[in-house]
Design an enzyme around this catalytic site. Structure first.
Site, PDB file in Angstrom:
ATOM      1  N   ASP A 183       0.838  -1.204   0.000  1.00  0.00           N
ATOM      2  CA  ASP A 183       0.000   0.000   0.000  1.00  0.00           C
ATOM      3  C   ASP A 183       0.871   1.252   0.000  1.00  0.00           C
ATOM      4  O   ASP A 183       2.017   1.218  -0.487  1.00  0.00           O
ATOM      5  CB  ASP A 183      -0.934  -0.059   1.226  1.00  0.00           C
ATOM      6  CG  ASP A 183      -2.266   0.620   0.969  1.00  0.00           C
ATOM      7  OD1 ASP A 183      -2.266   1.835   0.684  1.00  0.00           O
ATOM      8  OD2 ASP A 183      -3.316  -0.037   1.046  1.00  0.00           O
ATOM      9  N   HIS A 230      -4.025   6.023   3.205  1.00  0.00           N
ATOM     10  CA  HIS A 230      -4.636   4.765   2.736  1.00  0.00           C
ATOM     11  C   HIS A 230      -3.953   3.540   3.355  1.00  0.00           C
ATOM     12  O   HIS A 230      -4.616   2.622   3.850  1.00  0.00           O
ATOM     13  CB  HIS A 230      -4.540   4.743   1.208  1.00  0.00           C
ATOM     14  CG  HIS A 230      -5.370   3.705   0.531  1.00  0.00           C
ATOM     15  ND1 HIS A 230      -4.954   2.402   0.387  1.00  0.00           N
ATOM     16  CD2 HIS A 230      -6.591   3.771  -0.060  1.00  0.00           C
ATOM     17  CE1 HIS A 230      -5.884   1.720  -0.264  1.00  0.00           C
ATOM     18  NE2 HIS A 230      -6.890   2.519  -0.547  1.00  0.00           N
ATOM     19  N   SER A 285     -10.991  -1.296  -0.961  1.00  0.00           N
ATOM     20  CA  SER A 285      -9.723  -1.187  -0.229  1.00  0.00           C
ATOM     21  C   SER A 285      -9.939  -1.400   1.261  1.00  0.00           C
ATOM     22  O   SER A 285      -9.028  -1.826   1.958  1.00  0.00           O
ATOM     23  CB  SER A 285      -9.127   0.208  -0.409  1.00  0.00           C
ATOM     24  OG  SER A 285      -8.516   0.336  -1.650  1.00  0.00           O
TER      25      SER A 285
END
Ligand SMILES: *[C@@H]1O[C@H](CO)[C@@H](O)[C@H](O)[C@H]1NC(C)=O
Ligand SMILES: *[C@@H]1O[C@H](CO)[C@@H](O)[C@H](O)[C@H]1NC(C)=O
Ligand SMILES: *[C@@H]1O[C@H](CO)[C@@H](O)[C@H](O)[C@H]1NC(C)=O
Ligand SMILES: *[C@@H]1O[C@H](CO)[C@@H](O)[C@H](O)[C@H]1NC(C)=O
Ligand SMILES: *[C@@H]1O[C@H](CO)[C@@H](O)[C@H](O)[C@H]1NC(C)=O
Length: 779
Positions: free
Chosen positions: A154, A224, A562
């Site tokens: 990520d 994220h 996600s």
């Protein structure tokens, strides 16, 4: 762009960049970044560093035979030496084509960018109840995922987050082989919870470089990566919230697991992407490091063949080493055929809602009121404010379409100032619309869905007071604006509400099957919470990922597949704790066959418009972790099964041999439909098909009975109908025959399911069937 573009952050824009890059490659003589994939290595895991250097040397030599040895050394920017065999290099198109013809080469493909596709959810999944963890919770059985190692591909990690503090953690498990690479970021520290970190930027640099020092760190500058990693395995952190909303104890699925961040996704000029060459390098390292689970919330364009897809290749090598690879399905729904990460060795996760909302009521001057959602702050005064439609606020030079969606520079501040503005969802991000409204001087925004997103409303941390409402409600507000003499409105301050029904329902953004690479495998595999998820964040990023937004939060709420992917990665971690010897396929099977296809009203799970959803959006259903700990039977798979599957797809023995570096011959006949997968998909049924499956008893000795619900217009027969298991570990096979029953049946996909039950366990598999072009009705 589809609605997926509106979800969570700017990574979705990268798909456009990539398309334009791919067009450029047709110009001869121009150089591009490629991956040359050579399959597996013949050397074992106990290899010395001298021998590793020798492997790199062999890559130079190999490329040297095409380019000359000096040019070859300059061209190669990664040499994959441990588990994955191959290299990444800057090449001309003709050179790439020549190399692809060499017999040792499995594939040559452009180093493409992939896009990145969180406290209530665990209670919703039955792991706890009001903070109380029942003895039957899988958390207790799995000791909270103790000593499992979960890696995340990520945007890196915010190491100072409480979610990754090592308070109360013992020594690092001895199987850990990895390191903490902090590059030029000396403040970045690993600990006994965050036991490793690495970053991979050469694939990114080969396209966007050269890079400055800020790229020499595994630190998360986007949010994220910290969000997904803490959802998979963050600590228990009390009092986590966003502006007071969703307040509670944040935690991941495997809260006692150790975590590792592999930073492969990079922001550049506000946009970001994750390149194949970096993903391959990261996974080659992760296998060496000794992770048990890889959470991968990123994906490419649907339809990429497996050998040209860096994530599919990397996942294969990981699976071969017993690592479970959990992937997001993508945010390109609700269109059919949009699902990404569809290899049978990947675990593909869709996204659905949970029973929590953040209602913010829109009240109109005519007393109509609508329950929207938001995580924004309250309006300054409890007054009605003038209300304007975005169309009515159009700037002189803007198009109506842009103004309607509140796109940048489309609104006229003279018309907007001091008012509440109605904006339409789609095209630009939901939070960006709020940003544009704020720039134009609005006091608040009503965000209304377009037709496509229908009833799916998402609570976002908007930069101004706001409420997100459905499509039909938006039409009612627009009608009121058109007809009232001086339209006014008010938005109540958002609150946190639990126990909402129906839940779950499928998120409109969640990508849908059938798989465009191999429709014989039903994808996605399963759904998990992916809407309005609270989890850890980065203090270098704003909660909306908008530059103009100067706020910084340690926890944030995001939506997307996600977010659902790491939920399942955390659950896989728990199963690894309980059953350390189970294969990734057995763990996946346990999670899939125990999933639930009904919501909290006991009705079939619906989509965002309230219609019945299908297995092409939820796979085997909504994940049920406590049940997954005791599945009764599993459909297991070996690496050999995956290789046979590749034969069935048309790859020949010599290609597959270089893929694995082990002796291998394709079987005489392989039907893709016979891969021992825990679900059934028949994309081209002409009359009758019989598929074979084998189930392994992992519960207790006993007898199972088959129960079938046949898809409309077909009949499904299971033979034998009873399976008797005398001991644990015993395997039994059965045949499932699907027949078309009437003319014109199953013109489009129809769905049913098979359940094996011993009264206690219900081992359930969805069945999807579509008729081929040459239907023959069986008599
Ligand atoms: C590095 O590059 C980024 C992106 O171009 C830029 O925003 C940043 O200010 C640069 N940092 C340094 C230390 O030069
Ligand atoms: C969140 O909950 C905790 C524990 O119940 C409480 O102490 C804290 O004040 C709450 N915070 C907010 C912002 O509501
Ligand atoms: C296998 O496929 C490759 C690529 O299509 C081809 O070049 C090769 O000749 C094939 N090998 C055999 C044994 O059929
Ligand atoms: C059905 O017939 C079509 C056309 O002849 C063929 O391509 C397809 O493979 C057949 N389907 C199956 C499942 O055999
Ligand atoms: C499944 O069907 C095949 C023939 O189609 C047969 O050879 C096999 O014995 C059957 N297996 C079971 C378990 O009934």
């Amino acid at each position: 762009m589809t609605m997926g573009a509106a979800i969570t952050n700017p990574f979705y824009l990268t798909c456009l960049i990539i398309l334009s890059l791919m067009q450029v490659t047709t110009i001869a003589g121009e150089k591009h970044s490629y991956v040359v994939y050579l399959g597996s290595h013949s050397h074992g895991p106990e290899i010395s560093s001298t021998d590793l250097d020798r492997v790199t040397e062999s890559h130079y030599e190999f490329l040297g035979t095409f380019l000359g040895s000096n040019k070859a050394k300059d061209a190669i920017f990664y040499s994959y030496t441990r588990h994955i065999n191959g290299f990444a290099a800057i090449l001309e198109e003709e050179e790439a084509a020549q190399i692809a013809n060499h017999p040792d080469v499995v594939s040559v493909f452009l180093n493409k960018a992939r896009k990145l596709h969180t406290t209530r959810s665990w209670e919703f999944l039955g792991l706890e109840n009001n903070g109380v963890i029942h003895p039957s919770s899988i958390w207790k059985k799995a000791r909270f995922g103790e000593d499992v190692i979960i890696g995340n591909l990520d945007t890196g990690v915010w190491p100072e987050s409480k979610s990754f503090s090592d308070e109360g953690f013992g020594p690092i498990p001895s199987k850990w082989n990895g390191i903490c690479v902090n590059g030029l970021d000396k403040s970045f520290r690993c600990n006994r919870k965050l036991i490793g970190a690495r970053y991979f930027n050469r694939g990114f640099a080969s396209v966007y470089g050269p890079l400055n020092s800020t790229y020499e760190s595994p630190r998360d500058d986007d949010g994220h990566g910290s969000h997904t990693l803490s959802t998979a395995a963050g600590n228990f952190v009390p009092g986590a919230n966003v502006l007071g909303y969703a307040n509670g104890t944040a935690k991941g699925g495997s809260p006692k697991a150790r975590v590792v961040a592999y930073k492969v996704c990079w922001l550049y000029k506000g946009e970001g992407s994750c390149f194949d060459a970096d993903v391959l390098a990261a996974v080659d390292a992760a296998i060496f490091d000794g992770v048990d689970v890889l959470s991968t919330s990123l994906g490419g364009s649907p339809g990429t063949p497996f050998f040209e897809d860096g994530i599919a290749i990397a996942s294969f090598h990981a699976a071969k080493h017993g690592i479970s690879v959990v992937c997001s399905a993508g945010n390109s729904g609700p269109l059919a055929g949009t699902v990404a990460n569809v290899a049978p060795w990947q675990f593909t996760i869709g996204a659905s809602t949970m029973d929590r909302e953040f209602p913010a009521y829109v009240v109109l001057g005519n007393k109509m009121q609508f329950k929207g959602q938001s995580l924004s702050k309250a309006l300054p005064n409890k007054l009605f404010y003038p209300l304007i439609s975005s169309k009515g606020a159009k700037a002189v030079h803007a198009t109506i379409e842009d103004a309607e969606r509140c796109k940048p520079n489309s609104l006229d501040p003279r018309k907007v100032k001091g008012k509440i503005i109605l904006c339409l969802r789609g095209d630009n991000g939901r939070v960006d619309k709020g940003n544009q409204a704020l720039i134009a001087g609005a006091v608040a925004m009503i965000l209304a869905n377009d037709k496509e997103s229908a009833n799916e409303i998402i609570a976002d941390p908007h930069v101004l007071p706001a409420s997100h409402i459905t499509y039909s409600e938006g039409l009612a507000v627009a009608r009121y604006i058109r007809t009232a003499k001086s339209p006014v409105a008010y938005i109540t301050p958002p609150t946190t509400q639990l126990g909402v029904k129906p839940a779950p329902f499928m998120a409109a953004f969640s990508s849908q099957g059938p798989s465009s690479v191999a429709p014989e495998i039903l994808k996605p595999d399963i759904t998990a919470p992916g809407v309005s998820i609270l989890a850890a964040y980065s203090l270098e990023a704003s909660p909306t990922n908008e530059n103009e937004d100067k706020r910084r939060f340690p926890y944030n709420i995001l939506s997307g597949t996600s977010m659902s992917c790491p939920h399942v990665a955390g659950i896989v971690g728990l199963l690894k704790s309980i059953y350390p010897n189970w294969s990734p396929a057995a763990i996946r099977s346990a999670i899939m066959t125990t999933a639930r296809m009904r919501d909290n009203r006991r009705h079939p799970v619906t989509d965002a418009s309230g219609l019945k959803a299908t297995p092409f959006s939820y796979g085997s259903g909504h994940v049920r972790p406590n049940r997954a700990a005791d599945p009764g039977l599993v459909y297991d798979l070996t690496v050999k099964d995956y290789l046979n599957f590749l034969c069935g797809l048309g790859y020949n023995s010599s290609q597959i041999k270089s893929f694995t570096k082990e002796p291998y011959t394709c079987p005489k006949h392989t039907a893709l439909a016979n891969l021992n997968y825990p679900s059934f998909s028949v994309p081209n049924l002409n009359s009758t098909i019989t598929v074979t499956r084998t189930v392994k008893n992992v519960g207790s000795p006993g007898s199972y009975r088959a129960r079938v619900v046949s898809p409309l217009g077909t009949s499904v027969i299971v033979e034998p109908k009873y399976l008797k298991f005398d001991k644990v570990g015993e395997e039994k096979s059965f045949n499932l025959t699907v027949k078309l029953r009437q003319k014109d049946a199953a013109r489009d996909y129809v769905f049913g399911h098979l359940t094996w039950t011993d009264g206690k366990h219900h081992v359930k598999s969805p069945i999807a069937v579509k008729a081929g072009s040459t239907q023959v009705i069986a008599s």
